[in-house]
Design a protein around this motif. Structure first.
Motif, mmCIF file in Angstrom:
data_model
loop_
_atom_site.group_PDB
_atom_site.id
_atom_site.type_symbol
_atom_site.label_atom_id
_atom_site.label_comp_id
_atom_site.label_asym_id
_atom_site.label_seq_id
_atom_site.Cartn_x
_atom_site.Cartn_y
_atom_site.Cartn_z
ATOM 1 N N THR A 131 -15.362 1.751 -8.116
ATOM 2 C CA THR A 131 -15.520 3.187 -6.825
ATOM 3 C C THR A 131 -17.667 3.150 -6.859
ATOM 4 O O THR A 131 -17.540 3.650 -6.354
ATOM 5 C CB THR A 131 -14.938 3.683 -6.435
ATOM 6 O OG1 THR A 131 -14.662 5.114 -8.045
ATOM 7 C CG2 THR A 131 -13.110 4.037 -6.246
ATOM 8 N N LEU A 181 -8.603 5.859 -3.841
ATOM 9 C CA LEU A 181 -8.980 7.896 -3.910
ATOM 10 C C LEU A 181 -7.614 9.191 -3.587
ATOM 11 O O LEU A 181 -8.193 9.652 -4.752
ATOM 12 C CB LEU A 181 -9.435 8.379 -2.014
ATOM 13 C CG LEU A 181 -11.095 7.266 -2.396
ATOM 14 C CD1 LEU A 181 -10.752 7.893 -0.177
ATOM 15 C CD2 LEU A 181 -11.748 8.204 -2.427
ATOM 16 N N ALA A 182 -6.808 7.785 -3.712
ATOM 17 C CA ALA A 182 -5.563 9.326 -3.995
ATOM 18 C C ALA A 182 -5.436 8.828 -5.289
ATOM 19 O O ALA A 182 -4.634 9.720 -6.166
ATOM 20 C CB ALA A 182 -3.960 8.968 -3.342
ATOM 21 N N GLU A 197 0.380 -1.313 0.169
ATOM 22 C CA GLU A 197 0.119 0.197 0.129
ATOM 23 C C GLU A 197 0.627 1.284 0.380
ATOM 24 O O GLU A 197 0.997 2.013 -0.757
ATOM 25 C CB GLU A 197 -0.375 -0.287 1.352
ATOM 26 C CG GLU A 197 -1.914 -0.777 1.287
ATOM 27 C CD GLU A 197 -1.303 -2.898 1.655
ATOM 28 O OE1 GLU A 197 -0.379 -2.346 1.556
ATOM 29 O OE2 GLU A 197 -2.300 -2.994 2.112
ATOM 30 N N HIS A 252 0.992 4.776 -2.665
ATOM 31 C CA HIS A 252 0.962 6.214 -2.572
ATOM 32 C C HIS A 252 2.382 6.157 -3.181
ATOM 33 O O HIS A 252 1.887 7.891 -4.428
ATOM 34 C CB HIS A 252 1.090 5.587 -0.665
ATOM 35 C CG HIS A 252 -0.492 6.078 -0.695
ATOM 36 N ND1 HIS A 252 -1.286 6.994 -1.017
ATOM 37 C CD2 HIS A 252 -0.988 5.293 0.298
ATOM 38 C CE1 HIS A 252 -2.659 6.546 -0.182
ATOM 39 N NE2 HIS A 252 -2.984 5.645 0.155
ATOM 40 N N ARG A 280 -8.691 -2.542 2.255
ATOM 41 C CA ARG A 280 -6.932 -1.711 2.480
ATOM 42 C C ARG A 280 -6.440 -1.078 1.170
ATOM 43 O O ARG A 280 -5.699 0.105 1.081
ATOM 44 C CB ARG A 280 -6.160 -2.952 2.335
ATOM 45 C CG ARG A 280 -5.939 -4.138 3.264
ATOM 46 C CD ARG A 280 -5.299 -5.138 3.430
ATOM 47 N NE ARG A 280 -3.987 -5.046 2.923
ATOM 48 C CZ ARG A 280 -3.607 -5.406 2.140
ATOM 49 N NH1 ARG A 280 -4.477 -7.378 1.991
ATOM 50 N NH2 ARG A 280 -2.547 -6.080 2.134
ATOM 51 N N SER A 281 -7.389 -1.114 -0.269
ATOM 52 C CA SER A 281 -7.068 0.256 -1.071
ATOM 53 C C SER A 281 -7.882 1.273 -1.612
ATOM 54 O O SER A 281 -7.550 1.674 -2.111
ATOM 55 C CB SER A 281 -7.294 -1.312 -2.433
ATOM 56 O OG SER A 281 -8.767 -0.814 -2.300
ATOM 57 N N GLU A 282 -8.750 1.258 -0.015
ATOM 58 C CA GLU A 282 -10.041 2.535 -0.594
ATOM 59 C C GLU A 282 -8.919 3.857 -0.447
ATOM 60 O O GLU A 282 -9.661 5.258 -1.573
ATOM 61 C CB GLU A 282 -10.820 2.805 0.630
ATOM 62 C CG GLU A 282 -11.612 4.188 0.609
ATOM 63 C CD GLU A 282 -12.481 3.562 1.391
ATOM 64 O OE1 GLU A 282 -13.429 4.963 1.527
ATOM 65 O OE2 GLU A 282 -12.652 2.765 1.846
ATOM 66 N N ASN A 283 -8.470 3.604 0.253
ATOM 67 C CA ASN A 283 -7.255 6.023 0.106
ATOM 68 C C ASN A 283 -6.401 5.658 -1.134
ATOM 69 O O ASN A 283 -6.176 6.525 -1.384
ATOM 70 C CB ASN A 283 -6.616 6.004 1.250
ATOM 71 C CG ASN A 283 -6.727 5.931 2.947
ATOM 72 O OD1 ASN A 283 -8.293 6.557 2.329
ATOM 73 N ND2 ASN A 283 -6.595 5.489 3.735
#
Length: 368
Positions: A120, A86-87, A40, A44, A80-83
């Motif tokens: 999403t 969104l990024a 993750e 990022h 675990r991948s939502e953020n």
């Protein structure tokens, strides 16, 4: 120029590291080493500098990098991948907004925005309608192949988000990208377009599909016969077709009960076109309904505003004032022409009457 990595039989961590190496080679401020915090954190950091590929990479290179990011992202559990998602959405949207209107990079960024919107379920944030989409590429139109790829993805995403009417419009646009030379190659797209339009309860004007070249190539096939029934025939014709081809209707993903409801509405519209007064008995017979179902059906029809009418329960009749036409051909154009001529004549009469009234008032003023 460096070649973007191709990931085959690699762990997510190794794939991410290959992306790190490639982006660093383009000048991005990122380490080549894997993150100790896990995949993750790797993603990022990669997303934060992925715009480096826009500076030197060709369109195909950019698309490959974005594809690689998405391919890793979808394998990470959603919780675990939502953020990360969104990024990535934010990064892509900022990239798209900052790109020059003539930049060929607008297409791969927009395409991947739609891909993320699919994951999403947020396509409404990216896609408004066909006209808005065309404006995004007015100065850098994608190739025919690119447009077809985008329209197919959009169709899939819009259906997934229960926007069947928009999906049908996108599919019509897709078929419009084919020419006389390659229309025969659009068989699957044409079938998908017809099925989507038939399944959508809000798509009732279906005859424009018949003029699309890829649909014309289906003439003589069952799907084309079924479309013709929805364009101009009645419920009895549909039931006969269904009785003879039940398995075909089912395998196309069409729901028989929904087809019945739509054909009843279309058949009623056809009745209303030529009958300003319709008895409940005629509705029962033509639409194969029970007597107790007629009133509720008429109420549902009136709610659609496709037919303007008044129901007289005591007389068991429907009095029609206007209706939407199922097809709009030469006869309808002639009817519209006659109506406009009539309006023009009426306006001339009103104008002449106003002149007479004005002249009379002026004469009275002068006399006084």
């Amino acid at each position: 120029m460096q070649v973007p990595p191709v990931f085959i039989d690699m762990t997510l961590e190794d794939q991410a590291q290959e992306l790190r190496v490639y982006l660093k080679g383009l000048g991005a401020e990122i380490s080549e080493e894997k993150s100790a915090k896990g995949i993750e954190d790797d993603l990022h950091k990669i997303i934060g500098v992925c715009d480096a590929c826009f500076k030197e990479g060709q369109e195909a290179d950019v698309e490959m990098v974005l594809n690689d990011i998405v391919s890793i992202m979808v394998l990470i559990p959603l919780e675990r991948s939502e953020n990360i998602i969104l990024a990535f959405c934010e990064k892509l949207w900022l990239l798209f907004q900052s790109l020059d209107n003539q930049s060929p990079m607008r297409y791969p960024v927009y395409f991947h925005l739609i891909q993320i919107a699919k994951i999403t379920d947020s396509v409404r944030l990216v896609y408004q309608d066909i006209e808005h989409l065309k404006q995004q590429f007015a100065n850098c139109p994608p190739s025919s192949d690119q447009l077809q790829k985008l329209y197919r993805l959009l169709h899939e995403v819009l259906l997934k988000s229960n926007q069947s009417e928009q999906a049908a419009l996108v599919m019509i646009e897709l078929l419009g990208t084919y020419t006389d030379k390659n229309a025969s190659q659009a068989r699957e797209d044409a079938i998908r377009c017809i099925v989507t339009a038939l399944a959508d309860p809000n798509t009732l004007l279906l005859d424009p599909l018949l003029s699309l070249k890829p649909v014309m190539f289906l003439e003589g096939e069952r799907i084309h016969d079924l479309l013709n029934i929805f364009v101009s025939e009645n419920l009895s014709a549909y039931l006969k077709f269904y009785k003879e081809h039940k398995e075909f209707v089912t395998t196309q993903g069409l729901n028989h009960e929904q087809n019945m409801q739509k054909m009843r509405l279309l058949s009623f519209m056809q009745l209303a076109e030529s009958n300003p007064e319709i008895s409940f008995e005629v509705i029962e017979n033509e639409l194969q309904m029970k007597p107790e179902e007629v009133e509720s059906f008429i109420i549902e029809v009136l709610k659609t505003k496709l037919v303007r009418a008044r129901m007289d329960q005591a007389a068991k009749k429907v009095f029609v004032s206007s209706t939407m036409h199922r097809t709009f051909g030469r006869a309808q154009w002639q009817q519209l022409r006659d109506l406009l001529h009539s309006w023009r004549g009426n306006l001339s009469s009103v104008q002449e009457g106003m002149r007479s009234i004005t002249a009379a008032q002026l004469e009275l003023l002068n006399q006084s």
